[in-house]
Design an enzyme around this catalytic site. Sequence first.
Site, mmCIF file in Angstrom:
data_model
loop_
_atom_site.group_PDB
_atom_site.id
_atom_site.type_symbol
_atom_site.label_atom_id
_atom_site.label_comp_id
_atom_site.label_asym_id
_atom_site.label_seq_id
_atom_site.Cartn_x
_atom_site.Cartn_y
_atom_site.Cartn_z
ATOM 1 N N GLY A 70 0.734 -1.376 0.013
ATOM 2 C CA GLY A 70 -0.014 0.065 -0.128
ATOM 3 C C GLY A 70 0.945 1.418 -0.041
ATOM 4 O O GLY A 70 0.407 2.242 -0.685
ATOM 5 N N THR A 71 2.043 1.086 1.199
ATOM 6 C CA THR A 71 2.494 2.266 0.741
ATOM 7 C C THR A 71 3.261 2.484 -0.573
ATOM 8 O O THR A 71 3.241 4.079 -0.961
ATOM 9 C CB THR A 71 3.763 1.943 1.870
ATOM 10 O OG1 THR A 71 3.551 1.931 2.884
ATOM 11 C CG2 THR A 71 4.594 3.635 1.589
ATOM 12 N N ASN A 148 -7.978 4.122 8.669
ATOM 13 C CA ASN A 148 -7.300 3.038 9.632
ATOM 14 C C ASN A 148 -7.614 2.400 10.536
ATOM 15 O O ASN A 148 -7.793 1.532 11.005
ATOM 16 C CB ASN A 148 -6.281 2.912 8.792
ATOM 17 C CG ASN A 148 -5.311 3.885 8.886
ATOM 18 O OD1 ASN A 148 -5.117 5.457 7.588
ATOM 19 N ND2 ASN A 148 -4.350 4.018 9.675
ATOM 20 N N GLN A 176 -7.936 -1.039 3.492
ATOM 21 C CA GLN A 176 -8.643 -1.354 4.953
ATOM 22 C C GLN A 176 -10.204 -1.637 4.831
ATOM 23 O O GLN A 176 -10.997 -1.963 4.657
ATOM 24 C CB GLN A 176 -8.805 0.214 5.858
ATOM 25 C CG GLN A 176 -7.309 0.605 6.399
ATOM 26 C CD GLN A 176 -6.841 -0.569 7.411
ATOM 27 O OE1 GLN A 176 -7.820 -2.175 7.261
ATOM 28 N NE2 GLN A 176 -5.507 -0.528 7.712
ATOM 29 N N SER A 196 -3.581 -3.962 -0.675
ATOM 30 C CA SER A 196 -2.606 -3.735 -0.392
ATOM 31 C C SER A 196 -2.502 -5.277 0.718
ATOM 32 O O SER A 196 -3.668 -5.872 1.079
ATOM 33 C CB SER A 196 -2.316 -3.616 0.819
ATOM 34 O OG SER A 196 -1.279 -4.174 1.736
ATOM 35 N N ALA A 197 -1.710 -6.862 -0.195
ATOM 36 C CA ALA A 197 -2.544 -8.093 0.202
ATOM 37 C C ALA A 197 -2.499 -8.572 2.079
ATOM 38 O O ALA A 197 -2.805 -9.024 2.530
ATOM 39 C CB ALA A 197 -0.529 -8.929 -0.794
ATOM 40 N N HIS A 198 -1.310 -8.011 3.014
ATOM 41 C CA HIS A 198 -1.201 -8.503 3.826
ATOM 42 C C HIS A 198 -2.325 -7.704 5.335
ATOM 43 O O HIS A 198 -2.544 -8.003 6.102
ATOM 44 C CB HIS A 198 -0.135 -7.832 4.660
ATOM 45 C CG HIS A 198 0.799 -6.678 5.150
ATOM 46 N ND1 HIS A 198 0.049 -5.779 6.299
ATOM 47 C CD2 HIS A 198 0.471 -5.180 4.163
ATOM 48 C CE1 HIS A 198 0.476 -4.730 6.739
ATOM 49 N NE2 HIS A 198 0.498 -4.767 5.032
ATOM 50 N N THR A 234 12.410 -7.282 -11.749
ATOM 51 C CA THR A 234 11.652 -8.474 -10.992
ATOM 52 C C THR A 234 10.257 -8.671 -10.484
ATOM 53 O O THR A 234 10.465 -8.601 -9.685
ATOM 54 C CB THR A 234 12.719 -10.168 -11.024
ATOM 55 O OG1 THR A 234 13.710 -9.618 -12.035
ATOM 56 C CG2 THR A 234 12.460 -11.030 -11.046
ATOM 57 N N CYS A 320 1.305 2.629 12.728
ATOM 58 C CA CYS A 320 2.274 3.128 11.721
ATOM 59 C C CYS A 320 2.871 4.152 12.849
ATOM 60 O O CYS A 320 3.348 4.905 12.197
ATOM 61 C CB CYS A 320 2.285 3.665 10.558
ATOM 62 S SG CYS A 320 1.369 2.252 9.310
HETATM 63 N N1 PLP Z 1 -2.721 2.900 4.122
HETATM 64 C C1 PLP Z 1 -3.832 2.588 5.056
HETATM 65 C C2 PLP Z 1 -5.704 3.393 4.741
HETATM 66 C C3 PLP Z 1 -3.461 1.539 5.705
HETATM 67 O O1 PLP Z 1 -3.871 1.413 6.529
HETATM 68 C C4 PLP Z 1 -2.022 0.877 5.081
HETATM 69 C C5 PLP Z 1 -1.240 0.244 6.336
HETATM 70 O O2 PLP Z 1 -1.263 0.186 7.139
HETATM 71 C C6 PLP Z 1 -1.006 1.054 4.281
HETATM 72 C C7 PLP Z 1 -2.178 2.648 3.436
HETATM 73 C C8 PLP Z 1 0.364 0.825 3.693
HETATM 74 O O3 PLP Z 1 0.286 -0.041 3.324
HETATM 75 P P1 PLP Z 1 1.577 -1.277 3.519
HETATM 76 O O4 PLP Z 1 1.095 -2.023 4.504
HETATM 77 O O5 PLP Z 1 1.524 -3.024 2.576
HETATM 78 O O6 PLP Z 1 2.359 -0.397 2.765
#
Ligand code: PLP
Length: 380
Positions: A70-71, A148, A176, A196-198, A234, A320
Amino acid sequence: MSAYFDHNATTRIDDGVLDAMMPFLRDEYGNASSRHDAGTRARKALNVAREQVAALVNVRPSQVVFVSGGTEANNMFVKGMASYLKPSQIAVSAIEHPCVMKPAAGLVRSGWELRKIKVDANGVLDLADVDAALREPTGLVSVMLANNETGVLQPVAEVAQRARAANAWMHTDAVQVAGKLPADFEALGVHAMTLSAHKIYGPKGAGALVVDKRLPIKPLIDGGGHENGLRSGTENVPAIVGFGAASELALHRRHALAAHTAQLRDLVETGLVELGATLFGAGAPRIPNTTYFAFGNIDGETLVIELNKAGFAVASGSACSSTSTDPSATLLAMGVDADLARGAVRLSLGVDNTMRQADEFLTAVATVVDRLRRLTAVAV
Ligand code: PLP
């Protein structure tokens, strides 16, 4: 007595997802760009994953650009678009994740104006302030689909309509929401969406920027031209295969998971209110798994540490920013008093949580809060 209640930070990888990944961690190590059979098998696996992710958000597979998470996807939208556009205004909600907010603030150095759009006391974006912002020439708009911390859903379709009318490019961070509620790219009318996968029971290290094919976006990472030239390097085949499998799983069990977590969330919230907690954002439509609360005069960090000792994993503020002691920017934007905001604790439920865990959590909160209150009383 223990439970993991921090699913908005990350989720346990699903067993089926891990099974789908395993061959690509061991025997199927081909490079998806190679022309031999091993490469072809890797490429086919990427294609399947692209279809699975596309199905989750109702787009064509060619619209899915795989990135590391996601970042990266959020950075890619903000920086990648800004490098093609003439500087104007970038409008974002005041409650965006730092991986939107910081790159957006960084654009100011190259002549952009950053406009933070207000939210109301429940943490819902103020559409009148969107209208006011869009009276200025605006190139980019980014509004998350759900926050989030609070879990509060944002009126992204309404903002997208306005952004399009103002000739701005519209992005939403749907990290989210995916896997919890529908996140339909077409229905929302956005030009780009982050996943985001995780966060959906997949592996860390995979995500996507889903794009409208007309998006004039410059890659952050140049090289061999992978992902249609938008993200060289890759491909992380095992993680992307896991992302695909997690997306398919999310699509199939989304309704059941939403019902399950909403039931637990309601139980927890009733108990928390009985114990004297203040809930944040509870008056607005939310994703079903999140509750955000505080007890007056009890520090959120302390509560998190004490609950951890009791076996419960919860978060203070956003995951975060959990190393910082500043009150949550989201709560401050909602007009919450800074002292109360310092008490904020987030509980985010997931597939493995049970009624029993919810009951045990409430018992633990009652004990910990009572102890901390007595300590504070003695200190005073
Ligand atoms: N965007 C939101 C709303 C999130 O909650 C998060 C992770 O906490 C992210 C982006 C970042 O995603 P990633 O951990 O996959 O970089």
